[in-house]
Design a protein around this motif. Structure first.
Motif, PDB file in Angstrom:
ATOM      1  N   ASP A   1       0.787  -1.237   0.079  1.00 17.49           N
ATOM      2  CA  ASP A   1       0.021  -0.078  -0.113  1.00 17.49           C
ATOM      3  C   ASP A   1       0.823   1.420  -0.112  1.00 17.49           C
ATOM      4  O   ASP A   1       0.493   2.171  -0.562  1.00 17.49           O
ATOM      5  CB  ASP A   1      -0.866  -0.001   1.085  1.00 17.49           C
ATOM      6  N   GLU A   2       1.894   1.227   0.747  1.00 21.20           N
ATOM      7  CA  GLU A   2       2.927   2.171   0.925  1.00 21.20           C
ATOM      8  C   GLU A   2       3.334   2.641  -0.634  1.00 21.20           C
ATOM      9  O   GLU A   2       3.628   3.859  -0.937  1.00 21.20           O
ATOM     10  CB  GLU A   2       3.992   1.923   1.573  1.00 21.20           C
ATOM     11  N   GLN A   3       3.982   1.549  -1.225  1.00 22.72           N
ATOM     12  CA  GLN A   3       4.340   1.811  -2.565  1.00 22.72           C
ATOM     13  C   GLN A   3       3.437   2.413  -3.304  1.00 22.72           C
ATOM     14  O   GLN A   3       3.443   3.177  -4.391  1.00 22.72           O
ATOM     15  CB  GLN A   3       4.759   0.567  -3.321  1.00 22.72           C
ATOM     16  N   ILE A   4       2.054   1.779  -3.565  1.00 21.88           N
ATOM     17  CA  ILE A   4       0.900   2.453  -4.116  1.00 21.88           C
ATOM     18  C   ILE A   4       0.855   3.824  -4.043  1.00 21.88           C
ATOM     19  O   ILE A   4       0.914   4.815  -4.930  1.00 21.88           O
ATOM     20  CB  ILE A   4      -0.473   1.759  -3.845  1.00 21.88           C
TER      21      ILE A   4
ATOM     22  N   LYS B   1      -8.661   0.440  -9.385  1.00 23.31           N
ATOM     23  CA  LYS B   1      -8.689   1.549  -9.253  1.00 23.31           C
ATOM     24  C   LYS B   1      -9.364   2.073  -8.043  1.00 23.31           C
ATOM     25  O   LYS B   1      -8.708   3.141  -7.380  1.00 23.31           O
ATOM     26  CB  LYS B   1      -9.446   2.190 -10.651  1.00 23.31           C
ATOM     27  N   ASN B   2     -10.606   1.482  -7.764  1.00 21.96           N
ATOM     28  CA  ASN B   2     -11.346   1.985  -6.762  1.00 21.96           C
ATOM     29  C   ASN B   2     -10.310   1.688  -5.313  1.00 21.96           C
ATOM     30  O   ASN B   2     -10.416   2.594  -4.419  1.00 21.96           O
ATOM     31  CB  ASN B   2     -12.673   1.403  -6.345  1.00 21.96           C
ATOM     32  N   TYR B   3      -9.515   0.709  -5.171  1.00 20.81           N
ATOM     33  CA  TYR B   3      -8.887   0.417  -3.991  1.00 20.81           C
ATOM     34  C   TYR B   3      -7.738   1.456  -3.908  1.00 20.81           C
ATOM     35  O   TYR B   3      -7.646   1.970  -2.851  1.00 20.81           O
ATOM     36  CB  TYR B   3      -8.245  -1.033  -4.348  1.00 20.81           C
ATOM     37  N   ILE B   4      -7.070   1.836  -5.205  1.00 21.53           N
ATOM     38  CA  ILE B   4      -5.849   2.807  -4.918  1.00 21.53           C
ATOM     39  C   ILE B   4      -6.714   4.152  -4.702  1.00 21.53           C
ATOM     40  O   ILE B   4      -6.149   4.795  -3.837  1.00 21.53           O
ATOM     41  CB  ILE B   4      -5.422   3.199  -6.445  1.00 21.53           C
ATOM     42  N   TYR B   5      -7.958   4.698  -5.136  1.00 22.68           N
ATOM     43  CA  TYR B   5      -8.380   5.719  -4.769  1.00 22.68           C
ATOM     44  C   TYR B   5      -8.722   5.930  -3.248  1.00 22.68           C
ATOM     45  O   TYR B   5      -8.307   7.013  -2.681  1.00 22.68           O
ATOM     46  CB  TYR B   5      -9.900   5.900  -5.649  1.00 22.68           C
ATOM     47  N   LYS B   6      -9.408   4.905  -2.694  1.00 18.01           N
ATOM     48  CA  LYS B   6      -9.616   4.802  -1.297  1.00 18.01           C
ATOM     49  C   LYS B   6      -8.127   4.913  -0.538  1.00 18.01           C
ATOM     50  O   LYS B   6      -8.320   5.807   0.485  1.00 18.01           O
ATOM     51  CB  LYS B   6     -10.336   3.605  -0.864  1.00 18.01           C
ATOM     52  N   LEU B   7      -7.218   4.013  -0.848  1.00 15.29           N
ATOM     53  CA  LEU B   7      -6.156   4.070  -0.068  1.00 15.29           C
ATOM     54  C   LEU B   7      -5.239   5.494  -0.108  1.00 15.29           C
ATOM     55  O   LEU B   7      -4.991   6.009   1.021  1.00 15.29           O
ATOM     56  CB  LEU B   7      -5.323   3.028  -0.836  1.00 15.29           C
ATOM     57  N   TYR B   8      -5.436   5.973  -1.313  1.00 18.20           N
ATOM     58  CA  TYR B   8      -4.819   7.324  -1.407  1.00 18.20           C
ATOM     59  C   TYR B   8      -5.473   8.367  -0.549  1.00 18.20           C
ATOM     60  O   TYR B   8      -4.860   9.263   0.078  1.00 18.20           O
ATOM     61  CB  TYR B   8      -4.641   7.714  -3.004  1.00 18.20           C
ATOM     62  N   HIS B   9      -6.800   8.297  -0.546  1.00 18.14           N
ATOM     63  CA  HIS B   9      -7.615   9.380   0.392  1.00 18.14           C
ATOM     64  C   HIS B   9      -7.574   9.160   1.746  1.00 18.14           C
ATOM     65  O   HIS B   9      -7.900  10.073   2.761  1.00 18.14           O
ATOM     66  CB  HIS B   9      -8.904   9.491  -0.180  1.00 18.14           C
ATOM     67  N   THR B  10      -7.238   7.954   2.232  1.00 25.67           N
ATOM     68  CA  THR B  10      -7.194   7.706   3.724  1.00 25.67           C
ATOM     69  C   THR B  10      -5.936   7.692   4.145  1.00 25.67           C
ATOM     70  O   THR B  10      -5.424   7.712   5.429  1.00 25.67           O
ATOM     71  CB  THR B  10      -7.703   6.282   4.117  1.00 25.67           C
ATOM     72  N   ASN B  11      -4.758   8.212   3.198  1.00 22.71           N
ATOM     73  CA  ASN B  11      -3.487   8.489   3.776  1.00 22.71           C
ATOM     74  C   ASN B  11      -3.099  10.084   3.882  1.00 22.71           C
ATOM     75  O   ASN B  11      -3.432  10.605   3.221  1.00 22.71           O
ATOM     76  CB  ASN B  11      -2.586   7.977   2.764  1.00 22.71           C
TER      77      ASN B  11
ATOM     78  N   ARG C   1      -5.699   6.475 -12.138  1.00 22.33           N
ATOM     79  CA  ARG C   1      -5.972   5.500 -13.435  1.00 22.33           C
ATOM     80  C   ARG C   1      -4.405   5.137 -13.777  1.00 22.33           C
ATOM     81  O   ARG C   1      -4.402   3.790 -13.992  1.00 22.33           O
ATOM     82  CB  ARG C   1      -6.503   6.295 -14.455  1.00 22.33           C
ATOM     83  N   GLN C   2      -3.591   5.917 -13.633  1.00 26.03           N
ATOM     84  CA  GLN C   2      -2.064   5.421 -14.132  1.00 26.03           C
ATOM     85  C   GLN C   2      -1.614   4.568 -13.459  1.00 26.03           C
ATOM     86  O   GLN C   2      -1.028   3.393 -13.676  1.00 26.03           O
ATOM     87  CB  GLN C   2      -1.448   6.534 -14.421  1.00 26.03           C
ATOM     88  N   ALA C   3      -1.820   4.710 -12.102  1.00 28.10           N
ATOM     89  CA  ALA C   3      -1.413   3.797 -11.073  1.00 28.10           C
ATOM     90  C   ALA C   3      -2.027   2.350 -11.374  1.00 28.10           C
ATOM     91  O   ALA C   3      -1.446   1.298 -10.940  1.00 28.10           O
ATOM     92  CB  ALA C   3      -1.586   4.210  -9.672  1.00 28.10           C
ATOM     93  N   SER C   4      -3.310   2.429 -11.576  1.00 27.12           N
ATOM     94  CA  SER C   4      -4.082   1.072 -11.696  1.00 27.12           C
ATOM     95  C   SER C   4      -3.469   0.267 -12.795  1.00 27.12           C
ATOM     96  O   SER C   4      -3.542  -0.933 -12.856  1.00 27.12           O
ATOM     97  CB  SER C   4      -5.412   1.523 -11.842  1.00 27.12           C
TER      98      SER C   4
END
Ligand code: SAM
Length: 283
Positions: A241-244, A273-283, A263-266
């Motif tokens: 998750d940290e790398q993402i 994509k949704n997983y990354i989005y949530k992860l990014y916004h909770t960090n 989108r690019q990270a996905s």
């Protein structure tokens, strides 16, 4: 179906002559022989080709055949060829028909049962590819991208999943935008810029797109080919998750929108994509 044999003589054959992309010593003896033997030389730019031909002491009637008159000029050239005259065609540099006029002329000749013979020479795209250090077993040549920002981005997005090494031509006044656009869409892939190939200031710039997109555009003058690693579909990286989050941040830090960065990270990390989005916004 049609099988073409016998390229003896100079009659009823359209010669396509590849010419140097910057170094006159790349003009082949075979190209000179053909140009010396044909009656007419058709050229994309009669002034540019006139200079090249006069350097080699060749003086022939020239016919202009460029992007805007190719259809008309093709009629004239095929008429000459089918009435017993010999003609060779050359573009300003490299191969006719490769990001240059020639394709419609070849079609017109073939439609009239005129043979087509190519006299090999330098090719900017192959030159850059083989020197790039990237995979050269399968590649995709795109040529020039659209000049408008939105259209260029769409074009790049259509290429994002191609596994082959990607090859582009680019002009110096657009190179900066194009490299930044590539980083935004393709992510931090390996790439190589081949600049001023075969000339005195020949240069290769190898690195990742993130690095290449930060180069001072004032140092990117002249003619350039961009070679970019294809989408790596074989390896599914296992990322933390940290790398993402780090990956997304590296894109947003250079001004890319969160939506595009996610989108690019996905695409690159093969994570939902949704997983990354949530992860990014909770960090
Ligand atoms: N017909 C040519 C060929 O076979 O490669 C291409 C002609 S296209 C109009 C010109 C573009 O090719 C340039 O903008 C550049 O992207 C590429 N190019 C041509 N010569 C080059 C060189 N010496 N070094 C790097 N790129 C070159």
């Amino acid at each position: 179906m049609k099988r073409e044999l016998n390229f003896e003589g100079r009659v009823n054959i359209l010669y396509l002559v590849a010419t140097p992309i910057g170094n006159l010593e790349d003009m082949s003896p075979r190209a000179l022989k053909v140009l010396n033997e044909v009656e007419y030389i058709a050229a994309e730019d009669t002034r540019t080709s006139g200079l090249l031909l006069s350097h080699f002491g060749i003086n022939k009637p020239l016919i202009s055949c460029h992007e805007h008159n190719e259809e008309e000029a093709s009629k004239k050239i095929t008429e000459l060829l089918s009435t017993g005259h010999s003609v060779a065609y050359m573009s300003d540099a490299g191969y006719p028909g490769i990001s240059d006029p020639g394709e419609r002329l070849v079609k017109a000749a073939l439609d009239q049962d005129i043979k087509v013979s190519v006299i090999s020479g330098p090719s900017a795209l192959l030159h850059a590819l083989v020197a790039s250090g990237l995979k050269s077993d399968h590649f995709y040549f795109h040529g020039f991208l659209e000049s408008r920002d939105a259209a260029r981005k769409n074009e790049l997005q259509e290429l994002v999943n191609r596994p082959e090494t990607l090859i582009f031509y680019e002009a110096p006044h657009r190179i900066d935008k194009t490299l930044k656009g590539m980083f935004e869409v393709f992510g931090d892939r390996r790439a190589c810029i081949g600049r001023e190939l075969t000339k005195i200031h020949e240069e290769y710039i190898r690195g990742n797109l993130g690095e290449l997109s930060q180069i001072d555009p004032a140092t990117l003058r002249g003619e350039m080919v961009i070679v970019v690693e294809g989408c790596n579909t074989e390896i599914t990286p296992v990322v933390s998750d940290e790398q993402i989050v780090k990956f997304v941040s590296s894109l947003t830090d250079v001004g890319i929108s969160t939506k595009d960065a996610v989108r690019q990270a996905s695409l690159v990390l093969k994570v939902n994509k949704n997983y990354i989005y949530k992860l990014y916004h909770t960090n």
